[in-house]
Write an enzyme that holds these catalytic residues in place. Structure first.
Site, PDB file in Angstrom:
ATOM      1  N   SER A 435       4.853  42.487 -10.091  1.00  0.00           N
ATOM      2  CA  SER A 435       5.470  43.515 -10.931  1.00  0.00           C
ATOM      3  C   SER A 435       4.932  44.903 -10.602  1.00  0.00           C
ATOM      4  O   SER A 435       5.539  45.909 -10.961  1.00  0.00           O
ATOM      5  CB  SER A 435       5.166  43.268 -12.407  1.00  0.00           C
ATOM      6  OG  SER A 435       5.333  41.937 -12.744  1.00  0.00           O
ATOM      7  N   HIS A 456      11.481  41.112  -7.599  1.00  0.00           N
ATOM      8  CA  HIS A 456      10.876  41.230  -8.921  1.00  0.00           C
ATOM      9  C   HIS A 456      11.860  40.776  -9.999  1.00  0.00           C
ATOM     10  O   HIS A 456      12.807  41.487 -10.337  1.00  0.00           O
ATOM     11  CB  HIS A 456      10.431  42.687  -9.159  1.00  0.00           C
ATOM     12  CG  HIS A 456       9.758  42.878 -10.467  1.00  0.00           C
ATOM     13  ND1 HIS A 456       9.799  44.067 -11.168  1.00  0.00           N
ATOM     14  CD2 HIS A 456       9.015  42.024 -11.224  1.00  0.00           C
ATOM     15  CE1 HIS A 456       9.121  43.923 -12.290  1.00  0.00           C
ATOM     16  NE2 HIS A 456       8.641  42.710 -12.350  1.00  0.00           N
ATOM     17  N   GLU A 468      14.771  43.408  -9.158  1.00  0.00           N
ATOM     18  CA  GLU A 468      14.431  44.546  -8.294  1.00  0.00           C
ATOM     19  C   GLU A 468      14.126  43.988  -6.901  1.00  0.00           C
ATOM     20  O   GLU A 468      13.264  43.118  -6.747  1.00  0.00           O
ATOM     21  CB  GLU A 468      13.207  45.296  -8.832  1.00  0.00           C
ATOM     22  CG  GLU A 468      13.525  46.195 -10.014  1.00  0.00           C
ATOM     23  CD  GLU A 468      12.304  46.947 -10.529  1.00  0.00           C
ATOM     24  OE1 GLU A 468      12.465  48.092 -10.981  1.00  0.00           O
ATOM     25  OE2 GLU A 468      11.177  46.393 -10.501  1.00  0.00           O
ATOM     26  N   ASN A 506       9.082  49.238 -14.312  1.00  0.00           N
ATOM     27  CA  ASN A 506       7.779  49.244 -14.988  1.00  0.00           C
ATOM     28  C   ASN A 506       7.077  50.589 -14.872  1.00  0.00           C
ATOM     29  O   ASN A 506       6.290  50.972 -15.735  1.00  0.00           O
ATOM     30  CB  ASN A 506       6.896  48.116 -14.439  1.00  0.00           C
ATOM     31  CG  ASN A 506       7.286  46.780 -15.045  1.00  0.00           C
ATOM     32  OD1 ASN A 506       8.048  46.723 -16.006  1.00  0.00           O
ATOM     33  ND2 ASN A 506       6.788  45.695 -14.482  1.00  0.00           N
TER      34      ASN A 506
END
Ligand code: CAA
Length: 727
Positions: A435, A456, A468, A506
């Site tokens: 992540s 991801h 992702e 994130n």
């Protein structure tokens, strides 16, 4: 013969006879080839041919009107309408929205079809959506092939059906099922549509053939024309209660609730008046930011996977995939791969861990079985044949692609990739589900960095739409193409991201969470912040989300980051107190909120307020009041500013990529279109002014994104960048 060539757009049945007196139209002057005309005996056949989805653009609307006139002039007894290619009309042409509309308008075309003195039959296949279903509702009879689906998904575009859908559907099937279909935008399968009375028949075969057979049977029976508009008004329900229910469910979206009011008109007004009012409501919604946001989301969803650099690149063949790690994430990824039809080998460290992983995956698949997503047979095959568990990396030697989902630690990941490099066959794609970590560094642990990529997933991976695709410096183009192809197979929305701490989602999340934490230190409460953001349209506020994810996750990250932290960073310590007391959120029954078993959601935890007050006192902060509007403004400013940095640095290729990440992975309200579409709609100069004014309080956190400053200076916006990228 290609038919078109029209002189008039007729809307009223009374005009038809007048026109007949004028003699046949001049068929030679073709204006549109979107509708093909054919006369077979006494049946005129109108075939839509406007790929890819037979959208009801101007040429199609004109062609339909022309076709009706031609059929009537040819003295046909009936008209069959069907679509060429993969579908019947999938709706209005969304690309025409927001531009001046060209006549004939769709409601007029619909009325014209219904008013034809000939028997009009629609033969449906593919998807009859929005205007497509509205055209079908104007046919006097409807037949479909078994795979056809119908629906009125306009609320997903921020509007309501504007060509009679809210007036005809309730007349045909009753108010409650009509409201269900219109406000949920769900697609109804042919069988259910038959049971509801939307369709008259479902038959296997080519739409043209089944349609012709149906028309012939109707003519043989002397079946009457059957205009839905002439059916009696439907029975009313408690519309105020329904409006409130739908309004609440929409979390700030206005179109579904407005659609309830439009259906109400069908019960209360004569048909023509109801139709007129429906159109007014449709046009009002057309003018809203919500319509712009939803349509942006529609096209962004389709644009994310279109990368110019991948145009001529073939993805590698992937049939068998390996997953390393069978925790929640690994099991979710394995489930998603199984459901996508891939063979899966999952490697765990011990037999017990492998057994636990199997149990998790079987649990996920049992959920799919329960929701009728798979049959019992498929469940049995997936769990007994397609899934294999192993404790040895050798089991991965034939895998076409391996996804690592182990503990988030660089040394652990590097160890995994060294082992993969040793066992995997040449050309296998090696993916990390990290992540935050540096995919370049992970790739460098192998002798084949071109095969290494970040994939991801978001938890639960078999449910969440976002993927992702993290492209490292040396990732080969066909490795990237393979990541996108896998995403498509799994039904994900795959977005390209570059390497940085947290990639797109994130990284932006960390920034807007920090903005929220600062507001709490300065005087807002977590509960007020959650409420303000839920009112903005988020499914949950950031503190409720933290409780759901587990407060221990943030705690571990704060500890990890503490040694490298810039002293100017303002990081609250009261959440550490909660964790030290064993309160990790929902899983322990207490966090920012207190959770009682059997109850949905939690109630604010008063201990949190005490801890915050103590920390403010310790830091010498005099709390101040925040309005809900200010909370949203600051939160969104932080989100937009970081998103602009992410685009400016090339981590996201285009603003729309950021929008799709936040929409599909972070609960951002779709009707705002994503943070950067929202920013465009707000106006970038005002947002930049806000950021500059916040920077006067904290110039470490609030540093304006250079891209945002440049766009404001040039008088452009994020959508201009999207358009530039598409051209
Ligand atoms: N107008 C214009 N373009 C459309 C379109 C529409 N209604 N529907 C799809 N397209 C385009 C897509 O943008 C895509 O274009 P690109 O290839 O250039 O990206 C192409 O058609 C294929 O679409 P998908 O990739 O989505 O193909 P799919 O096979 O996965 O799905 C579909 C097909 C189910 C029809 C899906 O495209 C869809 O849901 N479309 C929207 C349907 C809809 O919302 N209709 C209502 C329109 S509003 C209306 O009709 C208002 C009214 O009452 C007057």
């Amino acid at each position: 013969m290609i038919f078109a060539g029209n002189r008039l757009a007729l809307t009223q049945p009374a005009h038809i006879n007048e026109l007949r007196l004028l003699g046949p139209p001049e068929w030679g002057t073709c204006m549109t080839d979107a509708i093909h005309y054919e006369l077979q005996g006494d049946i005129a056949i109108l075939k839509a041919q406007n790929p890819p989805v037979n959208a009801l653009g101007h040429a199609v609307r004109q062609g339909l009107v022309d076709g009706l006139e031609r059929a009537e002039a040819d003295n046909a007894r009936a008209i069959l309408i069907h679509g060429d290619g993969s579908t019947w009309f999938a709706g209005a042409d969304i690309r025409e929205f927001g531009k001046p509309m060209q006549e004939p308008l769709l409601p007029d075309v619909c009325n014209r079809i219904e008013a034809s003195p000939l028997l009009v039959v629609g033969a449906l296949h593919g998807t009859a959506l929005g205007g497509g279903l509205e055209v079908a509702l104007c046919c006097h009879y409807r037949i479909a092939v078994p795979g056809a689906r119908v629906g009125l998904p306009e609320v997903m575009l921020g509007i309501l059906p504007g060509a009679g859908g809210t007036q005809r559907l309730p007349r045909l099937i009753g108010v409650e099922p009509a409201i269900d279909i219109i406000t949920t935008a769900r697609q109804v399968g042919a069988q259910e549509a038959l049971e509801l009375g939307i369709l008259d028949r479902v038959r296997e075969g080519e739409p043209r053939d089944v349609g012709l057979a149906f028309v012939r049977a109707l003519l043989d029976d002397d079946a009457p024309r059957r205009p839905v508009s002439e059916m009696p008004a439907p029975k009313p329900i408690d519309f105020d209660a329904m409006y409130q229910t739908v309004l609440k469910r929409g979390r700030g979206q206005i179109a579904p609730a407005q659609a309830v009011r439009a259906v109400q008109l069908a019960c209360e007004l004569p048909f023509d008046e109801g139709l007129r009012r429906e159109r007014e409501m449709f046009m009002d919604l057309m003018e809203t930011d919500q319509r712009q946001g939803m349509i942006h989301a529609f096209f962004a969803e389709r644009a994310v996977s279109k990368l110019p650099e991948l145009k001529a690149v073939e993805p590698r063949v992937v049939n068998a995939i390996g997953v390393i790690g069978g925790g929640t994430m690994g099991a979710g990824i394995a489930t998603s791969a199984l459901l996508a039809g891939l063979n899966v080998t999952l490697v765990e460290m011990s037999q017990e861990a492998a057994d636990a992983a199997r149990t998790r995956i079987e649990g996920n698949l049992a959920g799919a079985l329960k929701r009728n997503k798979i049959t019992q047979d498929r469940y049995d095959t997936l769990t007994q044949e397609t899934l294999a568990l192993a404790t040895d990396y050798d089991a991965l030697k034939d895998a076409d692609l391996v996804i690592e989902a182990v503990f988030e630690d660089m040394d652990v990941k590097k160890d995994v990739f060294t082992k993969l490099d040793a066992v995997c066959k040449p050309g296998a794609v090696l993916a990390t589900n990290t992540s935050y970590l540096d995919v370049n560094e992970i790739a460098a642990a192998t002798a084949r960095p071109g095969d290494v990529i970040g994939l991801h997933f978001f938890s639960p991976a078999h449910v969440m739409k976002l993927l992702e695709v993290v492209v490292a410096d040396r990732t080969a183009p066909d490795t990237v193409a393979t990541g996108f192809a896998l995403g498509k197979k799994m039904g994900k929305i795959a977005v390209r991201a570059g390497v940085c701490d947290g990639f797109i989602g994130n990284r932006i999340l960390a920034t807007y969470r920090t903005a929220a934490d600062h507001m709490v230190l300065d005087g807002a409460s977590p509960f007020q912040i959650d409420k303000a953001l839920e009112d903005f349209g988020f499914a949950m506020g950031p503190y409720a989300v933290a409780d759901l994810a587990g407060l221990d996750i943030g705690w571990a990250m704060r500890k990890r980051q503490a040694p490298h932290r810039d002293p100017r960073e303002r990081v609250p310590s009261y959440p550490d107190r909660l964790c030290e007391a064993g309160h990790f959120g929902q899983k322990t029954g207490k966090g920012y909120y207190i959770y009682e078993t059997g109850k949905r959601g939690g109630t604010p935890n008063p201990e949190v307020t005490g801890l915050i007050e103590a920390e403010r006192a310790e830091r010498g902060i005099t709390p101040r009041d925040f309005t809900d509007e200010e909370i949203v403004r600051r939160y969104m400013a932080a989100m937009v500013n970081e998103a602009a940095k992410v685009v400016g640095e090339g981590i996201a290729r285009r603003p729309l990529d950021v929008d799709m990440v936040l929409l599909s992975g972070y609960g951002f309200p779709r009707y705002h279109g994503g943070p950067l579409k929202w920013a465009d709609l707000q106006g970038l100069p005002g947002l930049l002014d806000d950021i500059k004014s916040y920077a006067r309080e904290d110039d470490h956190f609030w540093q304006p994104a250079p891209l945002l400053e440049r766009l404001v200076e040039e008088g452009r916006n994020f959508d201009d960048l999207n358009k530039e990228a598409a051209s």
